[in-house]
Design an enzyme around this catalytic site. Structure first.
Site, short mmCIF file in Angstrom:
data_model
loop_
_atom_site.label_atom_id
_atom_site.label_comp_id
_atom_site.label_asym_id
_atom_site.label_seq_id
_atom_site.Cartn_x
_atom_site.Cartn_y
_atom_site.Cartn_z
N GLN A 17 -4.57 -4.37 7.28
CA GLN A 17 -5.55 -5.39 6.90
C GLN A 17 -5.39 -6.66 7.74
O GLN A 17 -6.35 -7.41 7.92
CB GLN A 17 -5.41 -5.75 5.41
CG GLN A 17 -5.64 -4.60 4.45
CD GLN A 17 -7.08 -4.12 4.41
OE1 GLN A 17 -8.02 -4.82 4.77
NE2 GLN A 17 -7.27 -2.88 3.96
N LYS A 24 -10.53 0.04 10.60
CA LYS A 24 -10.69 -1.16 9.75
C LYS A 24 -11.32 -2.31 10.54
O LYS A 24 -11.71 -3.30 9.96
CB LYS A 24 -9.33 -1.64 9.23
CG LYS A 24 -8.51 -0.60 8.50
CD LYS A 24 -8.76 -0.62 7.02
CE LYS A 24 -7.73 0.24 6.30
NZ LYS A 24 -8.22 0.72 5.01
N HIS A 43 0.87 -1.18 0.00
CA HIS A 43 0.00 0.00 0.00
C HIS A 43 0.91 1.23 0.00
O HIS A 43 2.01 1.19 0.54
CB HIS A 43 -0.84 -0.05 1.28
CG HIS A 43 -1.91 0.99 1.38
ND1 HIS A 43 -1.65 2.30 1.70
CD2 HIS A 43 -3.25 0.90 1.22
CE1 HIS A 43 -2.79 2.97 1.74
NE2 HIS A 43 -3.78 2.15 1.45
N CYS A 55 -5.16 2.74 -3.61
CA CYS A 55 -3.96 3.29 -2.94
C CYS A 55 -2.80 2.31 -3.04
O CYS A 55 -2.02 2.16 -2.08
CB CYS A 55 -4.21 3.63 -1.48
SG CYS A 55 -5.46 4.87 -1.25
N ASP A 103 3.05 -3.66 8.30
CA ASP A 103 1.84 -2.89 8.04
C ASP A 103 0.67 -3.82 8.31
O ASP A 103 0.34 -4.69 7.51
CB ASP A 103 1.86 -2.39 6.59
CG ASP A 103 0.51 -1.81 6.16
OD1 ASP A 103 -0.42 -1.77 6.99
OD2 ASP A 103 0.39 -1.40 4.99
#
Ligand code: PLP
Length: 418
Positions: A212, A235, A132, A373, A209
Site C-alpha cells: 500500500q 496496486k 496483512h 486479509c 511490506d
C-alpha cells in the site's frame, strides 16, 4: 469550501485523467461504477493495456532465450523495466530488483530464502499486530520451522508502529523485523527510515511490506536503508500477476534460490547444479513478460500524473469522506486520522458489513467488506469485520457525496430493504 483546481504533473485536469481509465466508463447494477476499492487493486489506464497488447502483437517472444533480433527486443524491454523500477523506488542498482508474482510471493521468498538461512532456534522475528496476512503468516510459519519466537508489537491507537514501540520489542535475538509501510485497513504509515535504523542496531534486517505504501508516496529504499521492500504492480495502475522485490545487493547475493528450473541456473550436472547470480537465481521459469512491460508503462504514467497530484487528491477526497461520515451518528469510523492514505475503515452500527456492502452495490458503489486479509487488525480493533472505502486519485468529490448519501440511507438498513 471549494478546493482550487488541481493539475497533474503534465498539466492535465481530473476529467482528463478519468478519461484514461476504461473501467470508469463501466457500470455496476446499471449505474455508473463508483470504484472505492482501489486498495484491493487499482484501475488500469489505457496506456498500460496498450503497452501489453503492443508486446503481444509485435514482439511477443520469450526473453533471455533467443539470439534473434526480436528476442533481443523483448529482452531489452523486459530488462529495462528492472532498471526503471530501481530508479522509481530509489534503489541504487537494477539487479537489486527481483520480479515475482505479487507482494505475497516476494515476502515468502524472503522468509524461505533469507529466513531459513539466518533464523535459529530461540531467535526472534518481530511483526506488528496489524499486518496483512501476507506479512504475518510467512513469519509465523518461519518461526514454527526454525523454532524461533514471533514477537508481536501492538501499534499505537492510530495504527502506527512508532520507533519507541519497536525499540521495546527488539532484543539481541531479533533477526528479522517485518512491518507494513502503509496499513491496508487503518491507512497508518510507518517511518521506515527510523525503524530500519533501530532494527540495524539490534543486528536485524528490516523487511517492509510496501503493497500500500508505493501507492501513496515514492519510496526511497536506499536512503531509508531498508533491507527488503516488497510490492505489487497491480496496486499502482499496473497489471496483476507481477510483484516487485527490492533487496540490498549484499543480501540477495548470498541468498539461496527457493524455486528451481529454467533460466535460474548456471550449470546442471547429473547430481548437482549451480545457480545464476541474483536476481535471475530467484526468477525460475518464464516470467510475466507482458506484465513487466505493462508495469514499465504504469511507472511512466504515474510520473506523468505525479505523486503530488496523487497525495493532494487523496487527502481532499478522504477528508471529505471522513468528515461526512463523522456527521452520521449511525457510523463508527476506526481510523479518522489517516486520510492522507485514502483508506477509511468503518461500520454502520447494527448492520453487518456484507449487508451494507450490498446496499452500496445496488447504488453502483464498489467497496470492500470483511476482514480485508487482515484478521490481526480485526483483533486489534475488537471487531469481526468492517467496511472499507479506499479511494484513488481518479475519484471525484461528487462520487464521495453520492457515497455519503448512500451511507446515510444504509444507516436505516431496514427501511432500505423493506
Ligand atoms: C498491506 C498489504 N500487504 C500485502 C498485500 C498482498 O498483495 P498481493 O495480494 O498483491 O500479494 C496487500 C494486498 O492487499 C496489502 O494491502
Amino acid at each position: 469550501m471549494n478546493n482550487p483546481p488541481l493539475l497533474t504533473q503534465d498539466g492535465r485536469t481530473l476529467a482528463e485523467v478519468r478519461a484514461d481509465f476504461p473501467m470508469l466508463q463501466a457500470s455496476e447494477n446499471e449505474r455508473p461504477l463508483i470504484y472505492f476499492n482501489s486498495g484491493a487493486t487499482s484501475l488500469k489506464p489505457e496506456s498500460v493495456l496498450q503497452a501489453m497488447t503492443e508486446y503481444y502483437r509485435s514482439y511477443g517472444v520469450n526473453v533471455a532465450r533467443g539470439v534473434d533480433a526480436i528476442g533481443y527486443k523483448a529482452t531489452n524491454a523486459f530488462e529495462s523495466v528492472r532498471a526503471q523500477t530501481a530508479h522509481f523506488i530509489g534503489a541504487r542498482q537494477a539487479h537489486e530488483i527481483v520480479f515475482t508474482r505479487n507482494t505475497t510471493e516476494a515476502l515468502n521468498l524472503i522468509a524461505y530464502s533469507y529466513g531459513d538461512a539466518h533464523v535459529e532456534a530461540g531467535d526472534e522475528i518481530v511483526v506488528s499486530e496489524t499486518e496483512h496476512h501476507a506479512n504475518y503468516v510467512p513469519w509465523q510459519e518461519l518461526a514454527k520451522r526454525r523454532r524461533a519466537k514471533l514477537i508481536v508489537v501492538k501499534p499505537d491507537s492510530n495504527g502506527t508502529v512508532t520507533p519507541a514501540l519497536l525499540e521495546a520489542a527488539l532484543s539481541p535475538r531479533t533477526k528479522i523485523v517485518a512491518l507494513f509501510h502503509v496499513s491496508n485497513v487503518l491507512g497508518a504509515s510507518n517511518d521506515l527510515k527510523a525503524l530500519a535504523a533501530l532494527a540495524h542496531t539490534a543486528g536485524a534486517v528490516l523487511v517492509a511490506d510496501g503493497a500500500q505504501g508505493i501507492v501513496h508516496s515514492r519510496p526511497a529504499v536506499a536512503d531509508w536503508d531498508v533491507d527488503f521492500y516488497a510490492f505489487s504492480a497491480h496496486k499502482l495502475c499496473g497489471p496483476t500477476g507481477l510483484g516487485l522485490l527490492y533487496g540490498k545487493q549484499t543480501l540477495l547475493a548470498e541468498m539461496a534460490p527457493w524455486q528451481f528450473g529454467g533460466e535460474m541456473i548456471d550449470v546442471v550436472d547429473v547430481f548437482d547444479s549451480t545457480f545464476a547470480e541474483a536476481p535471475q537465481r530467484f526468477e525460475a521459469g518464464t516470467m510475466a513478460i507482458a506484465e513487466v512491460i505493462g508495469w514499465g508503462e504504469a511507472m511512466r504514467y504515474i510520473d506523468r500524473i505525479g505523486y503530488d497530484f496523487i497525495h493532494t487528491q487523496n487527502l481532499r477526497l478522504a477528508t471529505r469522506l471522513v468528515e461526512g461520515l463523522q456527521r452520521l451518528d449511525t457510523v463508527e469510523i476506526y481510523n479518522p486520522h489517516n486520510a492522507a492514505n485514502a483508506v477509511v475503515a468503518y461500520n454502520i452500527k447494527g448492520v453487518h458489513p456484507h449487508d451494507a456492502a450490498g446496499i452500496y452495490d445496488r447504488e453502483g458503489i464498489s467497496i470492500r467488506a470483511g476482514h480485508h486479509c487482515n484478521q490481526p487488525t480485526m483483533r486489534f480493533l475488537g471487531v469481526q469485520s468492517t467496511l472499507r472505502a479506499s479511494l484513488s486519485f481518479y475519484n471525484t468529490p461528487e462520487e464521495v457525496d453520492h457515497f455519503l448519501e448512500v451511507s446515510t440511507k444504509a444507516g436505516d438498513f431496514l427501511d432500505v430493504l423493506f
